[in-house]
Design a protein around this motif. Structure first.
Motif, PDB file in Angstrom:
ATOM      1  N   GLY A   1     -58.048 105.626  46.248  1.00  0.00           N
ATOM      2  CA  GLY A   1     -59.033 106.614  45.720  1.00  0.00           C
ATOM      3  C   GLY A   1     -58.208 107.381  44.890  1.00  0.00           C
ATOM      4  O   GLY A   1     -57.002 107.353  44.570  1.00  0.00           O
ATOM      5  N   TYR A   2     -58.791 108.326  43.983  1.00  0.00           N
ATOM      6  CA  TYR A   2     -58.422 109.224  43.122  1.00  0.00           C
ATOM      7  C   TYR A   2     -58.895 110.579  43.196  1.00  0.00           C
ATOM      8  O   TYR A   2     -60.198 110.721  43.034  1.00  0.00           O
ATOM      9  CB  TYR A   2     -58.271 108.713  41.512  1.00  0.00           C
ATOM     10  N   SER A   3     -58.000 111.682  43.519  1.00  0.00           N
ATOM     11  CA  SER A   3     -58.765 113.156  43.593  1.00  0.00           C
ATOM     12  C   SER A   3     -58.163 113.740  42.168  1.00  0.00           C
ATOM     13  O   SER A   3     -56.811 113.764  41.871  1.00  0.00           O
ATOM     14  CB  SER A   3     -58.067 113.904  44.602  1.00  0.00           C
ATOM     15  N   ASP A   4     -59.074 113.875  41.290  1.00  0.00           N
ATOM     16  CA  ASP A   4     -58.844 114.448  40.018  1.00  0.00           C
ATOM     17  C   ASP A   4     -58.845 116.077  39.830  1.00  0.00           C
ATOM     18  O   ASP A   4     -59.783 116.773  40.307  1.00  0.00           O
ATOM     19  CB  ASP A   4     -59.543 113.893  38.943  1.00  0.00           C
ATOM     20  N   HIS A   5     -57.868 116.530  39.034  1.00  0.00           N
ATOM     21  CA  HIS A   5     -57.872 117.856  38.533  1.00  0.00           C
ATOM     22  C   HIS A   5     -57.826 117.991  37.005  1.00  0.00           C
ATOM     23  O   HIS A   5     -57.241 119.466  36.691  1.00  0.00           O
ATOM     24  CB  HIS A   5     -56.734 118.934  39.220  1.00  0.00           C
ATOM     25  N   VAL A   6     -57.885 117.064  36.168  1.00  0.00           N
ATOM     26  CA  VAL A   6     -57.475 117.226  34.713  1.00  0.00           C
ATOM     27  C   VAL A   6     -58.897 117.539  34.138  1.00  0.00           C
ATOM     28  O   VAL A   6     -59.865 117.315  34.893  1.00  0.00           O
ATOM     29  CB  VAL A   6     -57.552 115.829  34.377  1.00  0.00           C
ATOM     30  N   THR A   7     -58.810 118.563  33.125  1.00  0.00           N
ATOM     31  CA  THR A   7     -59.726 119.016  32.590  1.00  0.00           C
ATOM     32  C   THR A   7     -60.965 118.145  32.222  1.00  0.00           C
ATOM     33  O   THR A   7     -62.223 118.248  32.153  1.00  0.00           O
ATOM     34  CB  THR A   7     -59.733 120.086  31.514  1.00  0.00           C
ATOM     35  N   ASN A   8     -60.356 116.946  31.511  1.00  0.00           N
ATOM     36  CA  ASN A   8     -61.357 116.098  30.917  1.00  0.00           C
ATOM     37  C   ASN A   8     -61.463 114.803  31.919  1.00  0.00           C
ATOM     38  O   ASN A   8     -60.842 114.946  33.095  1.00  0.00           O
ATOM     39  CB  ASN A   8     -60.906 115.433  29.751  1.00  0.00           C
ATOM     40  N   ASN A   9     -62.334 113.954  31.733  1.00  0.00           N
ATOM     41  CA  ASN A   9     -62.680 112.671  32.636  1.00  0.00           C
ATOM     42  C   ASN A   9     -62.005 111.532  32.394  1.00  0.00           C
ATOM     43  O   ASN A   9     -62.294 110.486  32.987  1.00  0.00           O
ATOM     44  CB  ASN A   9     -64.073 112.480  32.500  1.00  0.00           C
ATOM     45  N   LEU A  10     -60.941 111.493  31.336  1.00  0.00           N
ATOM     46  CA  LEU A  10     -60.325 110.184  31.166  1.00  0.00           C
ATOM     47  C   LEU A  10     -59.595 109.680  32.095  1.00  0.00           C
ATOM     48  O   LEU A  10     -59.409 108.521  32.389  1.00  0.00           O
ATOM     49  CB  LEU A  10     -59.055 110.794  29.828  1.00  0.00           C
ATOM     50  N   ALA A  11     -58.743 110.526  33.037  1.00  0.00           N
ATOM     51  CA  ALA A  11     -58.136 110.060  34.083  1.00  0.00           C
ATOM     52  C   ALA A  11     -59.113 109.411  35.194  1.00  0.00           C
ATOM     53  O   ALA A  11     -58.651 108.305  35.737  1.00  0.00           O
ATOM     54  CB  ALA A  11     -57.296 110.928  34.593  1.00  0.00           C
ATOM     55  N   CYS A  12     -60.197 110.004  35.358  1.00  0.00           N
ATOM     56  CA  CYS A  12     -61.220 109.528  36.393  1.00  0.00           C
ATOM     57  C   CYS A  12     -61.552 108.238  35.811  1.00  0.00           C
ATOM     58  O   CYS A  12     -61.750 106.871  36.872  1.00  0.00           O
ATOM     59  CB  CYS A  12     -62.175 110.522  36.502  1.00  0.00           C
ATOM     60  N   ILE A  13     -61.999 107.964  34.524  1.00  0.00           N
ATOM     61  CA  ILE A  13     -62.476 106.648  34.212  1.00  0.00           C
ATOM     62  C   ILE A  13     -61.355 105.530  34.209  1.00  0.00           C
ATOM     63  O   ILE A  13     -61.477 104.439  34.647  1.00  0.00           O
ATOM     64  CB  ILE A  13     -62.857 106.925  32.655  1.00  0.00           C
ATOM     65  N   ALA A  14     -60.235 105.958  33.895  1.00  0.00           N
ATOM     66  CA  ALA A  14     -59.000 105.152  33.843  1.00  0.00           C
ATOM     67  C   ALA A  14     -58.603 104.688  35.239  1.00  0.00           C
ATOM     68  O   ALA A  14     -58.502 103.324  35.726  1.00  0.00           O
ATOM     69  CB  ALA A  14     -57.733 105.734  33.287  1.00  0.00           C
ATOM     70  N   ALA A  15     -58.890 105.497  36.404  1.00  0.00           N
ATOM     71  CA  ALA A  15     -58.641 105.102  37.551  1.00  0.00           C
ATOM     72  C   ALA A  15     -59.664 104.330  38.014  1.00  0.00           C
ATOM     73  O   ALA A  15     -59.641 103.322  38.911  1.00  0.00           O
ATOM     74  CB  ALA A  15     -58.662 106.431  38.758  1.00  0.00           C
ATOM     75  N   VAL A  16     -60.920 104.472  37.936  1.00  0.00           N
ATOM     76  CA  VAL A  16     -61.952 103.592  38.275  1.00  0.00           C
ATOM     77  C   VAL A  16     -61.660 102.019  37.730  1.00  0.00           C
ATOM     78  O   VAL A  16     -61.893 100.901  38.376  1.00  0.00           O
ATOM     79  CB  VAL A  16     -63.523 104.058  37.608  1.00  0.00           C
ATOM     80  N   ALA A  17     -61.353 101.994  36.352  1.00  0.00           N
ATOM     81  CA  ALA A  17     -61.037 100.935  35.518  1.00  0.00           C
ATOM     82  C   ALA A  17     -59.856 100.192  36.526  1.00  0.00           C
ATOM     83  O   ALA A  17     -59.658  98.910  36.446  1.00  0.00           O
ATOM     84  CB  ALA A  17     -60.579 101.053  34.147  1.00  0.00           C
ATOM     85  N   MET A  18     -59.050 100.878  37.173  1.00  0.00           N
ATOM     86  CA  MET A  18     -57.796 100.454  37.749  1.00  0.00           C
ATOM     87  C   MET A  18     -58.098  99.958  39.409  1.00  0.00           C
ATOM     88  O   MET A  18     -57.403  99.480  39.958  1.00  0.00           O
ATOM     89  CB  MET A  18     -56.883 101.396  37.893  1.00  0.00           C
ATOM     90  N   GLY A  19     -59.365 100.221  39.797  1.00  0.00           N
ATOM     91  CA  GLY A  19     -59.916  99.555  40.739  1.00  0.00           C
ATOM     92  C   GLY A  19     -59.992 100.601  42.189  1.00  0.00           C
ATOM     93  O   GLY A  19     -60.093 100.042  43.260  1.00  0.00           O
ATOM     94  N   VAL A  20     -60.047 101.872  41.974  1.00  0.00           N
ATOM     95  CA  VAL A  20     -60.144 102.837  42.996  1.00  0.00           C
ATOM     96  C   VAL A  20     -61.467 102.688  43.560  1.00  0.00           C
ATOM     97  O   VAL A  20     -62.432 102.300  42.997  1.00  0.00           O
ATOM     98  CB  VAL A  20     -59.743 104.318  42.689  1.00  0.00           C
ATOM     99  N   THR A  21     -61.713 102.964  44.986  1.00  0.00           N
ATOM    100  CA  THR A  21     -63.020 103.008  45.516  1.00  0.00           C
ATOM    101  C   THR A  21     -63.710 104.191  45.822  1.00  0.00           C
ATOM    102  O   THR A  21     -64.710 104.312  46.110  1.00  0.00           O
ATOM    103  CB  THR A  21     -62.569 102.496  46.978  1.00  0.00           C
TER     104      THR A  21
END
Length: 337
Positions: free
Chosen positions: A200-220
């Motif tokens: 999974g990915y726990s995000d602390h970045v102010t925008n959502n780009l890292a979250c979206i990239a992580a989803v594209a990389m296949g996190v659950t």
């Protein structure tokens, strides 16, 4: 757990010690479409010494003359409040999760009936604590901020000594907010080398780009802090999403999931419909009379694909035409000798 990325709205301590604000956070998480809302279960006395320093980010977001202990003391929820909150989440149809910080907290959360545990990054190296949670035999989300890969392997091994069920290891950078260049999402590939876990990915970045990239990389699963007001006093509000922004994140994640599609490459239904008008056929470039020998300059490729595929071109070169053909007419096998 539901199919698709499991989206955790990290309320954390953004309730500022108020059960009313905590319930509002639950309401907002439901409105935003999150699958789970996560809080923290602790008492300041059991978590920090009175003289414990604040982190740099806490000094930037809370009064400098307030101690770490004093800050946390204002952010506690009583056990009664947490039971109330757990029942409120059930009523609202959203999963309740909380991060425990002591053995007593773990027992309390198990007693009220939570269905999974979140282990904070700072506890990843606490083997006795990991073992204690693992023995509860419930799904575990393990954050990995501040950790070396070897420490993650040790933590997973310690958990697996007592628990064989669902374990999600979450890439995380411990800073609030975190710079996007510190998200280090390629670690997701490394984490996948660990047997029998989800990533999974726990995000602390102010925008959502890292979250979206992580989803594209296949996190659950994806976890992100949220608040009812970014301007409220407290350590995490300024690095959290408000309700509208969190709803945007949820919608974007669901769209990215749809975009990922299948692993098999094949035309989809609309592509099949479009292919007739988009693909080309072998056609006569000019009028050709019967008896002429066909050469390259007599033929070309044009839409639609009502005739033969251009890959058949070589079959016709040097063959003799057995009927008159006009420019732009398709050329077929039975047109030549």
């Amino acid at each position: 757990m539901k199919k698709g990325v499991y989206i955790i709205a990290e309320a954390g301590v953004n309730h500022n010690g108020s059960i009313e604000i905590a319930k509002k956070l639950v309401d907002n998480a439901v409105t935003a479409g999150a699958d789970c809302v996560k809080f923290q279960t602790f008492t300041a006395e059991n978590l920090v010494r009175k003289e414990s320093p604040k982190t740099p980010y806490q000094l930037n977001t809370t009064p400098k003359d307030e101690s770490h202990y004093e800050m946390l003391k204002k952010l506690e929820l009583t056990k009664k409040d947490q039971i109330d909150l757990f029942e409120y989440c059930k009523k609202k149809g959203i999963n309740f999760m909380s991060t425990p910080y002591s053995f007593e907290d773990v027992d309390f959360l198990e007693k009220i009936g939570i269905d999974s545990f979140k282990i904070a990054s700072a506890q990843l190296t606490e083997s006795p604590f990991l073992s204690y949670i693992a023995r509860k035999n419930k799904p575990i989300f393990l954050s990995t901020g501040m950790a070396f890969f070897s420490e993650i392997l040790n933590a997973v091994e310690k958990i697996r000594d007592f628990f064989s069920g669902e374990l999600t290891v979450m890439q995380c950078t411990t800073n609030y907010p975190s710079r996007i260049q510190d998200a280090n999402l390629n670690v997701i590939h490394s984490l996948r080398s660990i047997p029998n876990i989800k990533v999974g990915y726990s995000d602390h970045v102010t925008n959502n780009l890292a979250c979206i990239a992580a989803v594209a990389m296949g996190v659950t699963s994806v976890e992100k802090h949220f608040t009812i007001d970014k301007n409220m006093p407290g350590p995490d509000h300024s690095s959290s999403l408000n309700c509208d922004d969190f709803k945007t994140l949820v919608n974007d994640i669901r769209l990215v999931e749809k975009s990922l599609g299948l692993y098999e490459k094949k035309p989809n239904e609309i592509e099949i419909k479009n292919s007739f008008a988009m693909k080309r056929s072998i056609v006569c470039k000019k009028d050709i009379k019967a008896g002429q020998k066909i050469s390259n300059d007599m033929l070309c490729f044009k839409r639609p694909s009502s005739g033969l595929c251009p890959s058949n071109l070589e079959f016709f070169i040097g063959k003799t035409l057995n009927k008159n053909k006009k420019a732009d007419q398709n050329l077929y096998y039975n047109d030549v000798n």
